[in-house]
Design a protein around this motif. Structure first.
Motif: not given
Length: 123
Positions: A107-111, A113-123
């Motif tokens: 569950v992303s939040s503004p703080s 979102e960037r990491r969740d959508r990039r690094e975590k999604l890629e991993a």
């Protein structure tokens, strides 16, 4: 948090075992997870409830945020939820890390979102 010093997977696991907070591991870096705001917790609880209903029908299991997931050797995360359809498999670490999630939910939040959508999604 161990600041600005790359650590090994074993060092991370030892640190995480004794820590009072959740820490994720990203390619040698330990990332301490902060508390979540009430809106995040509310959305997370609602998503978890619906996810459990759907996965249970399919014979699966849903793990809560305290379950560490090993994405690969150099990446351990504490997602909001991890679901497994079939038999769950874990490492022999203490505590054990889930290694075969069918689905990982954040569950992303503004703080985050960037990491969740990039690094975590890629991993």
């Amino acid at each position: 948090m161990l600041a600005h010093r790359r650590v090994s997977t074993d060092q991370y696991l030892a640190y995480d075992l004794t820590s009072d907070v959740k820490n994720e591991f990203w390619d040698g870096d330990i990332v301490t997870l902060n508390g979540a705001p009430p809106t995040h917790n509310l959305v997370s609880a609602n998503v978890g409830s619906k996810l459990r209903q759907r996965i249970k029908v399919r014979g699966g299991r849903v793990y809560a945020p305290r379950q560490r997931v090993r994405v690969h050797e150099e990446c351990h995360v504490y997602p909001d939820f991890a679901a497994v359809c079939g038999k769950s498999e874990f490492t022999d670490e203490n505590p054990a890390s889930l290694i075969n999630p069918t689905m990982v939910v954040e569950v992303s939040s503004p703080s985050t979102e960037r990491r969740d959508r990039r690094e975590k999604l890629e991993a």
